[in-house]
Design a protein around this motif. Sequence first.
Motif, PDB file in Angstrom:
ATOM      1  N   GLN A   1      11.009  10.645  10.916  1.00 47.55           N
ATOM      2  CA  GLN A   1      10.869   9.805   9.721  1.00 47.55           C
ATOM      3  C   GLN A   1      10.931  10.667   8.472  1.00 47.55           C
ATOM      4  OE1 GLN A   1       7.222   7.599   9.430  1.00 47.55           O
ATOM      5  NE2 GLN A   1       7.542   6.521  11.342  1.00 47.55           N
ATOM      6  N   THR A   2      11.572  10.150   7.452  1.00 46.74           N
ATOM      7  CA  THR A   2      11.511  10.793   6.145  1.00 46.74           C
ATOM      8  C   THR A   2      10.046  10.849   5.718  1.00 46.74           C
ATOM      9  OG1 THR A   2      13.614   9.788   5.622  1.00 46.74           O
ATOM     10  CG2 THR A   2      12.358  10.623   3.771  1.00 46.74           C
ATOM     11  N   GLY A   3       9.682  11.902   5.003  1.00 48.15           N
ATOM     12  CA  GLY A   3       8.283  12.068   4.600  1.00 48.15           C
ATOM     13  C   GLY A   3       7.788  10.952   3.687  1.00 48.15           C
ATOM     14  N   ARG A   4       6.510  10.726   3.751  1.00 45.78           N
ATOM     15  CA  ARG A   4       5.866   9.673   2.958  1.00 45.78           C
ATOM     16  C   ARG A   4       5.857  10.039   1.465  1.00 45.78           C
ATOM     17  NH1 ARG A   4       0.313   9.399   1.950  1.00 45.78           N
ATOM     18  NH2 ARG A   4      -0.212  10.803   3.640  1.00 45.78           N
ATOM     19  N   PRO A   5       6.132   9.080   0.600  1.00 42.94           N
ATOM     20  CA  PRO A   5       6.051   9.358  -0.837  1.00 42.94           C
ATOM     21  C   PRO A   5       4.613   9.678  -1.252  1.00 42.94           C
ATOM     22  CG  PRO A   5       7.344   7.389  -0.446  1.00 42.94           C
ATOM     23  CD  PRO A   5       6.697   7.747   0.853  1.00 42.94           C
ATOM     24  N   VAL A   6       4.466  10.778  -1.970  1.00 40.93           N
ATOM     25  CA  VAL A   6       3.147  11.207  -2.448  1.00 40.93           C
ATOM     26  C   VAL A   6       3.307  11.747  -3.865  1.00 40.93           C
ATOM     27  CG1 VAL A   6       2.137  11.784  -0.199  1.00 40.93           C
ATOM     28  CG2 VAL A   6       3.528  13.467  -1.391  1.00 40.93           C
ATOM     29  N   THR A   7       2.206  12.152  -4.456  1.00 39.19           N
ATOM     30  CA  THR A   7       2.229  12.667  -5.822  1.00 39.19           C
ATOM     31  C   THR A   7       1.829  14.139  -5.809  1.00 39.19           C
ATOM     32  OG1 THR A   7       1.515  10.454  -6.453  1.00 39.19           O
ATOM     33  CG2 THR A   7       1.452  12.147  -8.152  1.00 39.19           C
ATOM     34  N   TYR A   8       2.699  14.997  -6.329  1.00 36.50           N
ATOM     35  CA  TYR A   8       2.427  16.440  -6.368  1.00 36.50           C
ATOM     36  C   TYR A   8       2.058  16.856  -7.795  1.00 36.50           C
ATOM     37  CZ  TYR A   8       4.471  17.413  -1.722  1.00 36.50           C
ATOM     38  OH  TYR A   8       4.736  17.484  -0.382  1.00 36.50           O
TER      39      TYR A   8
ATOM     40  N   ASP B   1       2.187  14.640 -11.292  1.00 33.72           N
ATOM     41  CA  ASP B   1       3.466  14.017 -11.621  1.00 33.72           C
ATOM     42  C   ASP B   1       3.339  12.483 -11.605  1.00 33.72           C
ATOM     43  OD1 ASP B   1       6.140  14.112 -12.172  1.00 33.72           O
ATOM     44  OD2 ASP B   1       6.788  14.879 -10.222  1.00 33.72           O
ATOM     45  N   ASP B   2       4.474  11.780 -11.777  1.00 32.04           N
ATOM     46  CA  ASP B   2       4.493  10.326 -11.689  1.00 32.04           C
ATOM     47  C   ASP B   2       4.075   9.868 -10.295  1.00 32.04           C
ATOM     48  OD1 ASP B   2       5.321  10.061 -14.252  1.00 32.04           O
ATOM     49  OD2 ASP B   2       7.446   9.832 -13.773  1.00 32.04           O
ATOM     50  N   ARG B   3       3.561   8.653 -10.210  1.00 33.82           N
ATOM     51  CA  ARG B   3       3.069   8.126  -8.933  1.00 33.82           C
ATOM     52  C   ARG B   3       4.167   8.108  -7.865  1.00 33.82           C
ATOM     53  NH1 ARG B   3      -0.943   3.035  -8.953  1.00 33.82           N
ATOM     54  NH2 ARG B   3      -1.873   4.443 -10.465  1.00 33.82           N
TER      55      ARG B   3
ATOM     56  N   ASN C   1       7.103  12.304  -5.318  1.00 26.48           N
ATOM     57  CA  ASN C   1       7.451  13.398  -4.401  1.00 26.48           C
ATOM     58  C   ASN C   1       7.302  12.912  -2.964  1.00 26.48           C
ATOM     59  OD1 ASN C   1       5.445  14.534  -6.785  1.00 26.48           O
ATOM     60  ND2 ASN C   1       7.436  15.514  -6.713  1.00 26.48           N
ATOM     61  N   ARG C   2       7.623  13.778  -2.015  1.00 26.24           N
ATOM     62  CA  ARG C   2       7.522  13.377  -0.612  1.00 26.24           C
ATOM     63  C   ARG C   2       6.913  14.476   0.234  1.00 26.24           C
ATOM     64  NH1 ARG C   2      10.284   8.869   1.067  1.00 26.24           N
ATOM     65  NH2 ARG C   2      11.787   8.114  -0.453  1.00 26.24           N
TER      66      ARG C   2
END
Lengths: 282, 803
Positions: free
Chosen positions: B700-707, B723-725, B728-729
Motif C-alpha cells: 500500500q502507498t503510505g498513509r498521508p501524514v503531516t511532517y 506543514d499543511d495537513r 506528506n506520506r
Amino acid sequence: MKIVIKYLLICHVLMLAACQDVIDLTVPTEPARLVIEGSINWEKNTRGNEQTIKLSMSTPYFETNRTSVVTGADVKIIKNDDGTTFNFVDQGDGLYTTDVFVPEMNQSYTLEVRYEGALYVATETMTAVADIDAVNQSIENGFDKDELEVNIFFTDPLEEGNSYLFKFYRQGDLLPELAYFNDDYVNGNDISWWYEKQEDAETDKREAFAPGDIIEIELYGISKSYYDYISILIDQYWNGGGPFGVTPVGLKGNCINTSNPDKPAYGYFRLSEVVRRQYTFE
Amino acid sequence: MTKNQQSRTGTSFVKGVFFLLILGLIGTVGIAQERYTLSGKVTDRLNGETLFGASVYLKGTNLGVITNEYGFYSLTAPAGKYTLIISYIGYEEESREIDLNAPKQLNFELKELSNQLDEVLIEAGEPERALLKKPEMSVAKLNIKTVKQMPVVLGEVDIIKSLQLLPGVTSNGEGSSGFHVRGGAADQNLVLLDEAIIYNTSHMLGFFSVFNADAIKDIKLYKGGIPARFGGRVSSVLDVRQKDGNNKDFGLTGGVGIISSRLAVEGPMFNENGSFLVAGRTSYAHLLLKASGEKNSISFYDLNLKSNYQLNDKNRLYVSGYFGRDLFNFDGSFKIGYGNMSGNLRWNHLFSDKLFSNLSMIYSKYDYELGFALEQFNWQSSINNYHVKYDLKYYLNDKIKLDFGLSGIYYDFDPGRIVPTSETSEVNAMTLDQKKGFESALYVNAEHTLSDALTVQYGLRYSGFNRFGGQPMMTYANDQPVVYNSTLGIYERGEELGETPYDKDETIASFGNVEPRLALAYQFSETSSVKMGFSRAAQYVHLLSSTASVTPLDVWTPSGKYIKPQLSNQYSLGYFKNFKDQIFSLEIEGYYKRVANRIDYIDGANLIGQNTIETEILNGKTRAYGLEFLLRKNEGKFTGWLAYTISKAEQQTPGGKAGGPGINDGNWYNTPYDRTHDISLTGAYQLSEKWSLGASFAFQTGRPVTYPNGQFSYEGLAIANYDDRNANRLPAYHRFDISATWKPNRKPTKRWKGEWVFGIYNLYGRKNAASISFGQNLDTGENEATRTSIFGIVPSFSYNFKF
C-alpha cells in the motif's frame, strides 16, 4: 482532560517502545522566519524591571546548528492604557534587554518588533499566578511507583479560567521540560502536581530522580489564548506525529506581521507572573 | 444541497420506481399458463446450518433464485417437468427431477464436498465467481472457509485482515482498529454481527478482530451498491452472520494458540427442532507477562451465543448474543476496559410460500472505562442502542422479487462522565450532556429481471433522524460556535451566549433523507456482463476522532443542531468476466463517491471531555474515486486472487459560517485514508492430503501524514513547525505472510480431527511505519524522526481441533 492525554501517551510509549527506531527521513523545508521569544516574566514579590526578549530565525528541521540570532532589530513594549514605551536594547547576540520595565497586573501591553522593513505586532495581558504552598517528594505517586517524584502544592483561585505553565529543570540536564494545566474539572481546589522522570532503560535518555538532584520549578500564570498555543506546542513536542497524538499543525503565535500577514513570526508575546522554587531531593 | 432539492429528486425517483413496478406487474399478469411456487430451505446435511447464497435453479431455463440469510428460497415457474439444481460453494451439487403441478415445499440438505479436509476448498461454487446475472456489485462475499485458508497472524483467523486483501479495502496500518472502504473513514462502515451494530471491530488495538471465526458462518461486505434494506452509514456495510449451531449432533471445535485460545460447543436442542452454539475466546499472554515480571498487561476475551428453535414449518425463533471486552492494566495505577455487547431476538415467519418475514429486536452497547488509581477517579463513556426492524421478502413472480421493511433505532449516548472513586479525590464529579436520538427508516427494493440479459435492482429508502431534548444546547453569538480570528489566522471557540434548555419531549433537530438505490446488470455474453450502480446514503451518527488512527476511546455523537447528517452519493460501473471454463474470473470496477457534511477538526481541537463539540469542528466534504481490479482463480489445487486498486480520497473544509479560508486554506487535501496504490496477492496451494500452504503479499502507498517543515528555539527547546495537513506520506507499507497447515493421518471414522497451523507474518521482517513521530533527543538535543513499527517478523503456531 489533559490527564487522559498524559496517560495515553505513556501507554503508547510502554506498549510500543520495543518497536521504535530512529530513521533518516527527508522532510520539507519552508523559508526561514523570524522567531520572537517575547516572554515577560514577573517573579512574585520582585519589581520585574529587568526583562529580555529573544529574536532568532527558524532553521530547517534537521539542522543541527540552530544559532541563527537576529541583530539590528528595533524592539519595544507599549503599555496600552497610557502609551508608556519601554525600549529594549540590542545586545548583539539575539537578546534585547531593558531594566526599566514596570509590570502591572491585568494590564494590556503591545510588543512591536521592526526587522528588515517588516513590523511585527502582538498584544497580551499580564496574568497573575497562585503561589506555591509547598513542595515535597515521594515515591508512591507518579506513574512509576518505584521512582522519586516531586510534588507541588498550590491552591487554584475560586474564579474559573485559570491557566498554568510549568517549567521544570534539573541541574545538569541538557533540556528543561514544560507542562500545562488549567482549572477545568478542578476549579477552586487544592492542587497537587507530581513530576517524575521515568527511566528509559533502552536509550538511557532519561534518568530518574536521585537523592541530591536539584530541581528548579517555575509556575507561570498564563492567558487563555497563550494556553491554547502552548498546549499544542507541548503536545506536539512530546508526540508530534505519534500514533495517538492528534494530527500535528503549524503553530500560530500572536506576533502578526503587519507587512505580510501570511508570514507571522514564530513564538509568542506573553506576560506572566511566575513563582520559582528550588528543591533538592533527599 | 437544500432539503427541498433533496425531496424533489426524491419524489421523481419514487414515481419512477412505481412506474417500473407497475410495468413489471403488467408484463407478467397477461400470461395465462398455470404457475406454481416451489419453496423451502437449503441446509448443510451434517450440521443443519442454513446456507445463505445457495443457488436454486431450474435447468434449461432462466429461472433461478439465491437463498436468503435464513436459507429460504421461493421460485415460481410455469407448470411442467424440470430438473432442479441446487449448488453452493464447497458443497456437492444436487439435482432433482420435479413435476411442478401444484405448489411444492422442498427442503434440501447439501453434502460438503470433502469429508476429510473439511477446511479446504477444492472447488469453489457459484458465490465465489463473478455472478454475472445478479445486479449486485461492489460486494465482497467471503466464505469462512476461504478466510481460514489465508495466512494468519498470531495463530488466529482474522476476518478484518482478510477483507483488507480485497480491492478497495485498506487498513490504517498495524496497531490500529477499523478498516477503510473506498477512501471512507472507519466510522462510515456499518458493521453488523447478526444484525447488531458493532462499534469497535478490534481487540488489542487491531491485533485481533472481534469476530471469532469458529462462530461465524459468512461475511458480506458491500462497498457500494448498498441494498435499500441497509442504511445509516455512508461508506459500506459489513454483514457478519453467526452460525446457528449444529442441530443434528453435538460438536466441539477449538484452537490453542500462543496468545489466545478458543472453544466452541454446539448441538441440537428441543428434539432437533433447534440448536445452540456457544463460542468463547480468551487471551492469556498477560498471564505469561505477569509471570515474567512485567507490570503492565493487555488481555481480551469474548463470547458468542446463538440458539434457534423451530416452532413449526412457518415459524422459527433465533436468539443471539455477543460479549467482548479488552483490558489494559498499567501496574495497577491506570486501567482501560472497553468492549461491545449485543443481543438479538429474531422471529422468522412465513406468511406464504412467497412471502418471508423476519422481525428483529436488537440491543447493542459499546462502552469504555478508564480507571485512574492515583487521581482516584474513573472516566466512563458509552453508546447504547435499541433497534427494532421488520424485513419482508416477497417473491412476487419469476421476474420480480420485492424486499421491503422498516426499522427504528433509539440511541442513548453517554459521551463521558467522571466518577471520583474516593472522598479525597482532587477531581470533581462531572457528566457531559447525555444525547438521545431516534433513527427511523422505511424501504422498498425490487430485483427485476427485465429480459434474459438485463436485470435491474431499484429501491428507495427513506430515513429520518430526531435528536431529542433532555439536555441544554449552547447558543453562540451570530450562531457561530467556531469563529475565525483573522488577526491571528486561527479558529477559536465562538462567544457563548448561554444555554437553551430542551425538555425530554422536545426535538432539538430533525432530518429526513430520501435515499435512492439503483443497480443494473447486463449480461452480453455467456461469460461476461457489465453492471452499473448508484446509491445515496445518509449517516446520522459520527465518530469523533482527531487522531491519525481510530482508538477505542473515541466517542460517537449524533447529528443535531450543529452537526449535520453525512450524505453520500456513489456511482459505480463494472465489468465482470468468467473465463477458462469458469476457472478464472475477472472483476473491474470504477467508482466515484462524494460525501457532504464530513466534519474535520480545527487546529488544536480538544475532543477529550468536550461538551460542546461544535466549537472544535468545521463542516467539509470529501470525494473519492478509484479503479479496482480483481482476478481470481477459483478452482484447482492452486486458488487465490490478485487485487489492485488505484484511488484517491480527498477532503475540502472551507471556513463556512465561521469565516476565514478553512483548513489548509480551503484547498483539497488528502484524507488519512487515501492510498494511491493498493496491491494484494493471495494464494492457497493444496500440496497433498496432509499439507496445504497459503501465502499473501500486500503493498500500500503510505498513509498521508503531516511532517515538520522547520524548527525554532523556544523556552530552551527546539520546536517543530508543521506543514499543511496530510501533505506528506509515510513510507510505503508492504509485507509477505506464509502459512502451512498439517492435518495428520486420521481415519474417517475417528471423530477427533486436529490440525496444526504454522505461520510467519511479515516474513522478510519489514519495519512498516505505523507512525513517525518527531522530537528532540534529550541527550544530544538533536531533532529525530522516530518510526514506530508494530510487528517485526512474527512466527506463530496453533493447534485446531474438531470433535
